[in-house]
Design a protein around this motif. Structure first.
Motif, PDB file in Angstrom:
ATOM      1  N   PHE A 204       0.865  -1.217   0.061  1.00 32.40           N
ATOM      2  CA  PHE A 204      -0.068  -0.107  -0.027  1.00 32.40           C
ATOM      3  C   PHE A 204       0.802   1.440  -0.102  1.00 32.40           C
ATOM      4  O   PHE A 204       0.273   2.111   0.129  1.00 32.40           O
ATOM      5  CB  PHE A 204      -1.141  -0.008   1.181  1.00 32.40           C
ATOM      6  N   TYR A 205       2.211   0.892   0.026  1.00 32.83           N
ATOM      7  CA  TYR A 205       3.363   2.081  -0.067  1.00 32.83           C
ATOM      8  C   TYR A 205       3.213   2.731  -1.440  1.00 32.83           C
ATOM      9  O   TYR A 205       3.426   1.979  -2.300  1.00 32.83           O
ATOM     10  CB  TYR A 205       4.386   1.689   0.450  1.00 32.83           C
ATOM     11  N   ALA A 206       2.692   4.155  -1.607  1.00 36.46           N
ATOM     12  CA  ALA A 206       2.763   4.685  -2.739  1.00 36.46           C
ATOM     13  C   ALA A 206       3.957   5.740  -2.602  1.00 36.46           C
ATOM     14  O   ALA A 206       4.166   6.695  -2.168  1.00 36.46           O
ATOM     15  CB  ALA A 206       1.678   5.660  -3.362  1.00 36.46           C
ATOM     16  N   LYS A 207       5.239   5.072  -3.225  1.00 37.73           N
ATOM     17  CA  LYS A 207       6.557   5.890  -2.917  1.00 37.73           C
ATOM     18  C   LYS A 207       6.746   7.124  -3.641  1.00 37.73           C
ATOM     19  O   LYS A 207       5.892   7.338  -4.890  1.00 37.73           O
ATOM     20  CB  LYS A 207       7.820   4.967  -3.692  1.00 37.73           C
ATOM     21  N   GLY A 208       6.888   8.260  -2.886  1.00 43.41           N
ATOM     22  CA  GLY A 208       6.890   9.544  -3.279  1.00 43.41           C
ATOM     23  C   GLY A 208       5.991  10.416  -2.972  1.00 43.41           C
ATOM     24  O   GLY A 208       5.734  11.375  -2.937  1.00 43.41           O
ATOM     25  N   VAL A 209       4.644   9.756  -2.457  1.00 43.02           N
ATOM     26  CA  VAL A 209       3.605  10.463  -2.053  1.00 43.02           C
ATOM     27  C   VAL A 209       3.861  11.004  -0.626  1.00 43.02           C
ATOM     28  O   VAL A 209       4.201  10.254   0.201  1.00 43.02           O
ATOM     29  CB  VAL A 209       2.172   9.684  -2.074  1.00 43.02           C
ATOM     30  N   ARG A 210       3.705  12.208  -0.427  1.00 46.07           N
ATOM     31  CA  ARG A 210       3.823  13.081   0.477  1.00 46.07           C
ATOM     32  C   ARG A 210       3.015  12.229   1.817  1.00 46.07           C
ATOM     33  O   ARG A 210       1.877  12.014   1.753  1.00 46.07           O
ATOM     34  CB  ARG A 210       3.205  14.337   0.275  1.00 46.07           C
ATOM     35  N   GLY A 211       3.632  12.219   2.975  1.00 45.69           N
ATOM     36  CA  GLY A 211       3.160  11.733   4.288  1.00 45.69           C
ATOM     37  C   GLY A 211       2.669  10.345   4.290  1.00 45.69           C
ATOM     38  O   GLY A 211       2.073  10.055   5.377  1.00 45.69           O
ATOM     39  N   VAL A 212       3.206   9.579   3.547  1.00 44.93           N
ATOM     40  CA  VAL A 212       3.102   8.161   3.424  1.00 44.93           C
ATOM     41  C   VAL A 212       4.307   7.272   3.668  1.00 44.93           C
ATOM     42  O   VAL A 212       5.575   7.785   3.254  1.00 44.93           O
ATOM     43  CB  VAL A 212       2.650   7.569   1.920  1.00 44.93           C
ATOM     44  N   ARG A 213       4.283   6.421   4.485  1.00 42.35           N
ATOM     45  CA  ARG A 213       5.560   5.627   4.981  1.00 42.35           C
ATOM     46  C   ARG A 213       5.111   4.158   4.696  1.00 42.35           C
ATOM     47  O   ARG A 213       3.842   3.854   4.375  1.00 42.35           O
ATOM     48  CB  ARG A 213       5.781   5.838   6.562  1.00 42.35           C
ATOM     49  N   GLU A 214       6.291   3.391   4.573  1.00 45.10           N
ATOM     50  CA  GLU A 214       6.042   2.045   4.277  1.00 45.10           C
ATOM     51  C   GLU A 214       5.417   1.407   5.621  1.00 45.10           C
ATOM     52  O   GLU A 214       5.785   1.457   6.788  1.00 45.10           O
ATOM     53  CB  GLU A 214       7.307   1.171   4.038  1.00 45.10           C
ATOM     54  N   GLY A 215       4.507   0.291   5.169  1.00 46.27           N
ATOM     55  CA  GLY A 215       3.740  -0.221   6.464  1.00 46.27           C
ATOM     56  C   GLY A 215       4.784  -1.113   7.293  1.00 46.27           C
ATOM     57  O   GLY A 215       5.664  -1.558   6.716  1.00 46.27           O
ATOM     58  N   ASP A 216       4.442  -1.156   8.446  1.00 43.07           N
ATOM     59  CA  ASP A 216       5.164  -1.912   9.555  1.00 43.07           C
ATOM     60  C   ASP A 216       4.916  -3.357   9.684  1.00 43.07           C
ATOM     61  O   ASP A 216       5.438  -4.152  10.346  1.00 43.07           O
ATOM     62  CB  ASP A 216       5.208  -1.258  10.863  1.00 43.07           C
ATOM     63  N   ASP A 217       3.705  -3.922   8.667  1.00 47.93           N
ATOM     64  CA  ASP A 217       3.236  -5.325   8.757  1.00 47.93           C
ATOM     65  C   ASP A 217       2.913  -5.757  10.307  1.00 47.93           C
ATOM     66  O   ASP A 217       2.969  -6.977  10.638  1.00 47.93           O
ATOM     67  CB  ASP A 217       4.547  -6.200   8.370  1.00 47.93           C
ATOM     68  N   VAL A 218       2.662  -4.831  10.982  1.00 47.92           N
ATOM     69  CA  VAL A 218       2.027  -5.173  12.378  1.00 47.92           C
ATOM     70  C   VAL A 218       0.500  -4.955  12.261  1.00 47.92           C
ATOM     71  O   VAL A 218       0.013  -3.809  12.131  1.00 47.92           O
ATOM     72  CB  VAL A 218       2.316  -4.345  13.459  1.00 47.92           C
ATOM     73  N   PHE A 219      -0.422  -5.814  12.019  1.00 50.08           N
ATOM     74  CA  PHE A 219      -1.602  -5.716  11.905  1.00 50.08           C
ATOM     75  C   PHE A 219      -2.589  -6.851  12.513  1.00 50.08           C
ATOM     76  O   PHE A 219      -3.541  -7.263  11.975  1.00 50.08           O
ATOM     77  CB  PHE A 219      -2.216  -5.643  10.227  1.00 50.08           C
TER      78      PHE A 219
END
Length: 202
Positions: free
Chosen positions: A109-124
């Motif tokens: 779900f990480y859209a690289k380069g999109v402001r305010g978005v980080r790669e998920g931590d896979d804790v769900f």
């Protein structure tokens, strides 16, 4: 033995040092646009790849539950004993792909380069931790199923500004990324108002 000035000289003079610094600065200035362009291109390629993976997961989810993530499928998952986020954000609906196990990582779900978005931590493992704010860079347009609408109907959009349905032209070189129901990912120009310009004029 007496040393001459030429033999005693060591290192650079101030003028020589300034010339070297100026040359490095010019080279860095010439290289920076190319580096930024390559980075944007890599960011765009990664986001396209992630969107395609989500598209495959959407199709699998549709096959299992009869439609794409919605309020109806939320109820179906809860009937199975799952803890499903209650809300109407893209994160709340797309979290159903993880809960149903058609996806096993938040990283797509990480859209690289999109402001305010980080790669998920896979804790769900809980309703509060699944696809938390900032772990999803895609807007989701609800649709019933793959067979209920046109194959060109959009499902996911990026990069959004977060202010209504406006697109940010910066991350992908003035282009918006759209995942369609048929699984295709296409790039469309963004106009000066932040709107997407699609071929059919929509």
């Amino acid at each position: 033995m007496k040393l001459t000035k030429k033999q005693m000289r060591k290192g650079f003079t101030l003028v020589e040092l300034l010339v070297v610094i100026a040359i490095i600065a010019v080279l860095a200035g010439l290289a920076t646009p190319a580096i930024l362009k390559a980075k944007k291109s890599a960011d765009k390629a990664k986001t396209i790849s992630n969107a395609k993976q989500i598209g495959i997961a959407m199709t699998e989810f549709d096959n299992q539950y009869g439609e794409f993530p919605s309020d109806v499928t939320r109820d179906l998952l809860e009937d199975e004993g799952e803890e499903v986020p209650i809300g109407d954000s893209a994160n709340d609906y797309l979290a159903q792909l993880l809960i149903s196990k058609v996806l096993d990582s938040e990283k797509v779900f990480y859209a690289k380069g999109v402001r305010g978005v980080r790669e998920g931590d896979d804790v769900f493992n809980t309703r509060d931790r699944i696809l938390e704010k900032g772990e999803n860079g895609f807007a989701y347009i609800k649709s019933l199923s793959a067979t209920s609408g046109s194959s060109s109907h959009p499902l996911l959009l990026a990069p959004m500004t977060g202010k209504g349905l406006k697109f940010d032209p910066k991350p992908f070189g003035g282009k918006a990324l759209v995942l369609h129901i048929d699984g295709s990912v296409k790039l469309y120009p963004i106009d000066g108002k932040g709107d997407i310009v699609m071929p059919d004029g929509r």
